[in-house]
Write a protein that holds these residues in place. Sequence first.
Motif, PDB file in Angstrom:
ATOM      1  N   PRO A 154       0.834  -1.206   0.000  1.00  0.00           N
ATOM      2  CA  PRO A 154       0.000   0.000   0.000  1.00  0.00           C
ATOM      3  C   PRO A 154       0.870   1.259   0.000  1.00  0.00           C
ATOM      4  N   GLY A 155       0.538   2.177  -0.888  1.00  0.00           N
ATOM      5  CA  GLY A 155       1.339   3.382  -1.008  1.00  0.00           C
ATOM      6  C   GLY A 155       2.690   3.165  -1.660  1.00  0.00           C
ATOM      7  N   GLY A 156       3.027   1.909  -1.980  1.00  0.00           N
ATOM      8  CA  GLY A 156       4.346   1.610  -2.523  1.00  0.00           C
ATOM      9  C   GLY A 156       5.455   1.704  -1.493  1.00  0.00           C
ATOM     10  N   CYS A 157       5.093   1.799  -0.215  1.00  0.00           N
ATOM     11  CA  CYS A 157       6.076   2.047   0.846  1.00  0.00           C
ATOM     12  C   CYS A 157       6.555   0.739   1.472  1.00  0.00           C
ATOM     13  N   TYR A 158       7.873   0.562   1.509  1.00  0.00           N
ATOM     14  CA  TYR A 158       8.432  -0.606   2.183  1.00  0.00           C
ATOM     15  C   TYR A 158       9.872  -0.333   2.579  1.00  0.00           C
ATOM     16  N   ASP A 159      10.373  -1.155   3.489  1.00  0.00           N
ATOM     17  CA  ASP A 159      11.762  -1.109   3.919  1.00  0.00           C
ATOM     18  C   ASP A 159      12.186  -2.537   4.230  1.00  0.00           C
ATOM     19  N   GLN A 160      13.377  -2.702   4.770  1.00  0.00           N
ATOM     20  CA  GLN A 160      13.856  -4.054   5.056  1.00  0.00           C
ATOM     21  C   GLN A 160      12.960  -4.778   6.050  1.00  0.00           C
ATOM     22  N   ALA A 161      12.462  -4.049   7.038  1.00  0.00           N
ATOM     23  CA  ALA A 161      11.596  -4.676   8.032  1.00  0.00           C
ATOM     24  C   ALA A 161      10.315  -5.191   7.379  1.00  0.00           C
ATOM     25  N   ALA A 162       9.761  -4.433   6.446  1.00  0.00           N
ATOM     26  CA  ALA A 162       8.552  -4.866   5.754  1.00  0.00           C
ATOM     27  C   ALA A 162       8.834  -6.080   4.881  1.00  0.00           C
ATOM     28  N   LEU A 163       9.972  -6.083   4.190  1.00  0.00           N
ATOM     29  CA  LEU A 163      10.332  -7.227   3.354  1.00  0.00           C
ATOM     30  C   LEU A 163      10.547  -8.476   4.202  1.00  0.00           C
ATOM     31  N   ARG A 164      11.103  -8.295   5.394  1.00  0.00           N
ATOM     32  CA  ARG A 164      11.327  -9.434   6.289  1.00  0.00           C
ATOM     33  C   ARG A 164       9.993  -9.977   6.812  1.00  0.00           C
ATOM     34  N   ALA A 165       9.092  -9.075   7.187  1.00  0.00           N
ATOM     35  CA  ALA A 165       7.799  -9.502   7.721  1.00  0.00           C
ATOM     36  C   ALA A 165       6.946 -10.180   6.661  1.00  0.00           C
ATOM     37  N   LEU A 166       7.089  -9.744   5.415  1.00  0.00           N
ATOM     38  CA  LEU A 166       6.291 -10.300   4.326  1.00  0.00           C
ATOM     39  C   LEU A 166       6.823 -11.650   3.835  1.00  0.00           C
ATOM     40  N   ALA A 167       8.094 -11.938   4.079  1.00  0.00           N
ATOM     41  CA  ALA A 167       8.746 -13.116   3.519  1.00  0.00           C
ATOM     42  C   ALA A 167       7.998 -14.433   3.762  1.00  0.00           C
ATOM     43  N   PRO A 168       7.445 -14.684   4.961  1.00  0.00           N
ATOM     44  CA  PRO A 168       6.756 -15.963   5.170  1.00  0.00           C
ATOM     45  C   PRO A 168       5.545 -16.172   4.259  1.00  0.00           C
TER      46      PRO A 168
END
Length: 278
Positions: free
Chosen positions: A183-197
């Motif tokens: 959403p919003g195109g917003c992400y960082d390393q923490a978001a990529l890590r949380a989404l990985a599973p």
Amino acid sequence: MISRIQRWTALGLTTLALTACSGGPAPAPKASGKPDRQSAVPTLAPGPQGLTPVFASGPGIPGRPTVALTFDADMTADQGPRAAAGERFDNPALVDTLRELKVPATFFMTGRWAEEYPDQARAIGRDKLFEVANHSYSHYAFTADCYGLPHLPADRVRADVDRAFAAFRRAGVPRPVPYFRFPGGCYDQAALRALAPSGVTAVQWDVVSGDAFATDPDAVARQVLEGVGPGSVVVMHCTRSAAPTTERAVRAIVPELRKRGFHFVKVSDQIGAARARS
């Protein structure tokens, strides 16, 4: 819904992490092998440290320049009363135009949108011209500072993504693709890590259409036509109240790009071409 996003316009193809919406406490259904997703759909390998891979544009196909039009179908959990009062977060005329012009497209749909418009979600999902991807359940941001969107905590990310897939399944979308747009195109390393599973490939873009809140379809068309190159991914919207000019802009964009020799494809085709070139 993005709002005049400019900082993501030159991302290119990357599987590296950049350092650069849950709808409430209801529990998400447990995943069981993800039987409703297309197992043959190409995805990218995880990035460093197993982070979610990110795709923004492809290398193109030699001798056959391609472009993928993508449409975010945004709706948050708290917009139900506005929809009940008559505000339209759908855009059936846009979908009809894509069919009329025979343009493949990828729809990044929130689970809340699929719940509000299940017949439309099902029709889009069952049309071989289109593919449905995940845009979260109700468009909450995955980072703390993202255009004023409510922030989804990291420990709720997996449940939010699964909840959206469950909403697609209830609406009758048979095979949503394993792609996700923040959403919003917003992400960082923490978001990529949380989404990985969740096992998805995150999909961004390299061309911002500027259709969000736009009132001039010609300006939207010009922005797209000036930005598109071989392998491009264009971000647009399928929400009539917040992007009222998109359908008219598409009617100008499609014939001009075809005149220039471009072929319209889905995001899965772009990712497949990128994998073939790697």
